[in-house]
Write an enzyme that holds these catalytic residues in place. Structure first.
Site, short mmCIF file in Angstrom:
data_model
loop_
_atom_site.label_atom_id
_atom_site.label_comp_id
_atom_site.label_asym_id
_atom_site.label_seq_id
_atom_site.Cartn_x
_atom_site.Cartn_y
_atom_site.Cartn_z
N ASN A 1 -13.20 5.85 -18.92
CA ASN A 1 -14.21 4.82 -18.60
C ASN A 1 -13.69 3.65 -17.77
O ASN A 1 -13.98 2.49 -18.07
CB ASN A 1 -14.85 4.31 -19.89
N THR A 2 -12.93 3.92 -16.72
CA THR A 2 -12.53 2.82 -15.83
C THR A 2 -13.71 2.50 -14.90
O THR A 2 -14.55 3.37 -14.63
CB THR A 2 -11.30 3.20 -14.98
N GLU A 3 -13.73 1.28 -14.39
CA GLU A 3 -14.83 0.86 -13.51
C GLU A 3 -14.95 1.80 -12.31
O GLU A 3 -16.04 2.21 -11.93
CB GLU A 3 -14.56 -0.55 -12.99
N TYR B 1 -9.28 15.22 -3.40
CA TYR B 1 -8.66 14.68 -4.62
C TYR B 1 -8.02 15.82 -5.43
O TYR B 1 -6.88 15.74 -5.86
CB TYR B 1 -9.74 13.96 -5.42
N THR C 1 0.81 -1.22 0.00
CA THR C 1 0.00 0.00 0.00
C THR C 1 0.85 1.27 0.00
O THR C 1 1.83 1.37 0.73
CB THR C 1 -0.99 0.04 1.19
N MET C 2 0.46 2.21 -0.80
CA MET C 2 1.16 3.50 -0.89
C MET C 2 0.76 4.45 0.23
O MET C 2 1.14 5.62 0.22
CB MET C 2 0.91 4.14 -2.26
N ILE D 1 -4.12 6.01 -7.09
CA ILE D 1 -4.79 6.97 -6.20
C ILE D 1 -5.59 6.18 -5.18
O ILE D 1 -5.97 5.04 -5.43
CB ILE D 1 -5.80 7.90 -6.93
N SER E 1 -5.12 14.96 -13.44
CA SER E 1 -6.52 15.05 -13.84
C SER E 1 -6.84 16.49 -14.19
O SER E 1 -6.12 17.41 -13.78
CB SER E 1 -7.36 14.61 -12.65
N1 NAP Z 1 -10.68 7.32 -14.62
C1 NAP Z 1 -10.84 8.65 -14.71
O1 NAP Z 1 -11.91 9.15 -15.07
C2 NAP Z 1 -9.69 9.55 -14.41
C3 NAP Z 1 -9.83 10.92 -14.70
C4 NAP Z 1 -8.76 11.76 -14.44
C5 NAP Z 1 -7.60 11.26 -13.89
N2 NAP Z 1 -7.51 9.93 -13.61
C6 NAP Z 1 -6.27 9.44 -12.99
O2 NAP Z 1 -5.84 8.25 -13.59
C7 NAP Z 1 -5.19 7.43 -12.63
C8 NAP Z 1 -5.78 6.04 -12.66
O3 NAP Z 1 -7.17 6.10 -12.46
P1 NAP Z 1 -8.12 4.84 -12.70
O4 NAP Z 1 -9.47 5.35 -13.02
O5 NAP Z 1 -7.45 3.91 -13.63
O6 NAP Z 1 -8.16 4.21 -11.22
P2 NAP Z 1 -8.49 2.70 -10.76
O7 NAP Z 1 -9.00 1.90 -11.88
O8 NAP Z 1 -9.32 2.82 -9.53
O9 NAP Z 1 -7.05 2.14 -10.36
C9 NAP Z 1 -6.42 2.63 -9.22
C10 NAP Z 1 -5.20 1.76 -8.96
O10 NAP Z 1 -4.56 2.22 -7.76
C11 NAP Z 1 -4.44 1.12 -6.85
N3 NAP Z 1 -4.56 1.59 -5.48
C12 NAP Z 1 -5.67 2.03 -4.84
N4 NAP Z 1 -5.38 2.35 -3.57
C13 NAP Z 1 -4.06 2.09 -3.40
C14 NAP Z 1 -3.18 2.18 -2.29
N5 NAP Z 1 -3.61 2.60 -1.09
N6 NAP Z 1 -1.89 1.83 -2.45
C15 NAP Z 1 -1.45 1.39 -3.65
N7 NAP Z 1 -2.24 1.28 -4.73
C16 NAP Z 1 -3.53 1.61 -4.60
C17 NAP Z 1 -5.56 0.16 -7.25
O11 NAP Z 1 -5.25 -1.18 -6.92
P3 NAP Z 1 -5.59 -1.84 -5.49
O12 NAP Z 1 -6.98 -1.49 -5.16
O13 NAP Z 1 -5.35 -3.29 -5.75
O14 NAP Z 1 -4.59 -1.28 -4.54
C18 NAP Z 1 -5.55 0.31 -8.76
O15 NAP Z 1 -4.57 -0.50 -9.34
C19 NAP Z 1 -5.35 8.15 -11.29
O16 NAP Z 1 -4.18 8.90 -11.02
C20 NAP Z 1 -6.51 9.07 -11.53
O17 NAP Z 1 -6.50 10.22 -10.70
C21 NAP Z 1 -8.52 9.06 -13.85
#
Ligand code: NAP
Ligand code: NAG
Ligand code: NAG
EC number: 1.1.1.146
Length: 291
Positions: free
Chosen positions: A218-220, A182, A91-92, A120, A169
């Site tokens: 469109n991530t879950e 955030y 964990t980070m 995040i 973001s």
């Molecule tokens: N999706 C969007 O709409 C969007 C928009 C703007 C920016 N972003 C940015 O894109 C990036 C990825 O977003 P995403 O939508 O792909 O997110 P996501 O699908 O929820 O993935 C988040 C990742 O972080 C890991 N994580 C969560 N808590 C953690 C912790 N405490 N320590 C270590 N790892 C942890 C999760 O794995 P575990 O749960 O297994 O730890 C997962 O692999 C982020 O920086 C987000 O701010 C996303």
């Protein structure tokens, strides 16, 4: 008028030269054999980046908390053609883990070319009242751990003319309601990493820093978090991941990826760039640059 002549014209010329200069094109071979860390790689955009990098033949060390998730991603990476793929779960929230992870990953690959910081902590959307705990957690996981990992990685990155990739973001460039903690953590990334990018320029550290400004993807997790409270067109995570890698390989300062084509133009903030260009002249580095 004097001001015009002294500053504005040279700036205009610089900008035009910058925008119209023949830019290097991306080639997937740029990533072949490169040693890359991806954080938050168990799902979402991080997982898609790991898959693209695998197809390009990179060496990978992935991390997230879910060992089960990482195991699946690593097997798929190997099928897709990764030069090597391994993971270290943790964990980070734990800064000792963050630091040790980078050092171990560097040992596993025998060096490091690219550090992709993407994880995040999950934060549901809502009005901010008094949850200092959630604010502190967002700052620690989304911001401080990025700095800790960059510090640990810098010696290895310097050796390889490497790159730091910071996934941010639109909420790190403009205000949105319902995401205050955030947003604060994403603005912090811009403040910190844009500042050290300037320092690397002055001290001739050839490590690129690419800040990625993403719209809704469109991530879950994002679709779940925004459901019923925020509606915008979500862009595909696969293409998003590829655009991040392209920008990183081309050593760009910033990457914008959003469904609306005006976003990069409106958020790139030329006013800020002009102010930064003008104010750098007020600094004296001689006493501070030692080595
Ligand atoms: N999706 C969007 O709409 C969007 C928009 C703007 C920016 N972003 C940015 O894109 C990036 C990825 O977003 P995403 O939508 O792909 O997110 P996501 O699908 O929820 O993935 C988040 C990742 O972080 C890991 N994580 C969560 N808590 C953690 C912790 N405490 N320590 C270590 N790892 C942890 C999760 O794995 P575990 O749960 O297994 O730890 C997962 O692999 C982020 O920086 C987000 O701010 C996303
Ligand atoms: C880093 O870049 C410099 C300048 O282009 C080059 O001379 C050097 O060989 C590069 N080092 C590595 C490890 O790529
Ligand atoms: C920095 O590293 C890149 C990638 O190796 C290289 O192309 C570039 O020439 C280097 N720049 C300097 C100033 O050393």
């Amino acid at each position: 008028m004097a001001f015009m002549k002294k500053y504005l014209l040279p700036i205009l010329v610089l900008f035009l030269a910058y925008y119209y200069s023949t830019k290097e094109e991306f080639r997937p071979e740029m990533l072949q054999g490169k040693k890359v860390i991806v954080t938050g790689a168990s799902k979402g955009i991080g997982r898609e980046m790991a898959y693209h990098l695998s197809e390009m033949g990179a060496h990978l060390v992935l991390t997230a908390r879910s060992e089960e998730g990482l195991q699946k991603v690593v097997s798929r990476c190997l099928e897709l053609g990764a030069a090597s793929a391994q993971y270290i779960a943790g964990t980070m929230e734990d800064m000792t883990f963050a630091e040790q992870f980078v050092l171990k990953a560097g040992k596993l690959m025998g060096g490091l070319d690219m550090l992709i910081l993407n994880h995040i902590t999950y934060t549901p959307m809502g009005f901010f009242h008094d949850d200092i705990h959630a604010l502190r957690k967002a700052m620690e996981v989304n911001f401080i751990s990025y700095v800790v990992m960059s510090v640990a990685a810098l010696p290895m990155l310097k050796q390889n003319n490497g790159s730091i990739v910071v996934v941010s973001s639109m909420a790190g460039k403009m205000s949105h309601p319902l995401v205050a903690p955030y947003s604060a953590s994403k603005f912090a990334l811009d403040g910190f990493f844009s500042s050290i990018r300037k320092e690397y320029g002055v001290t001739k550290v050839n490590v690129s820093i690419t800040l990625c400004v993403l719209g809704l993807i469109n991530t879950e997790t994002a679709l779940k978090a925004t459901s019923g409270v925020f509606s915008a067109q979500a862009s595909p995570k696969e293409e998003c991941a590829l655009e991040i890698i392209k920008g990183a390989a081309l050593r760009k300062d910033e990457v914008y990826y959003d469904s609306w084509s005006w976003t990069p133009i409106l958020l790139a903030n030329p006013g800020r760039k002009i102010m930064e260009f003008l104010s750098i002249k007020n600094f004296v580095f001689d006493k501070l640059v030692s080595s």
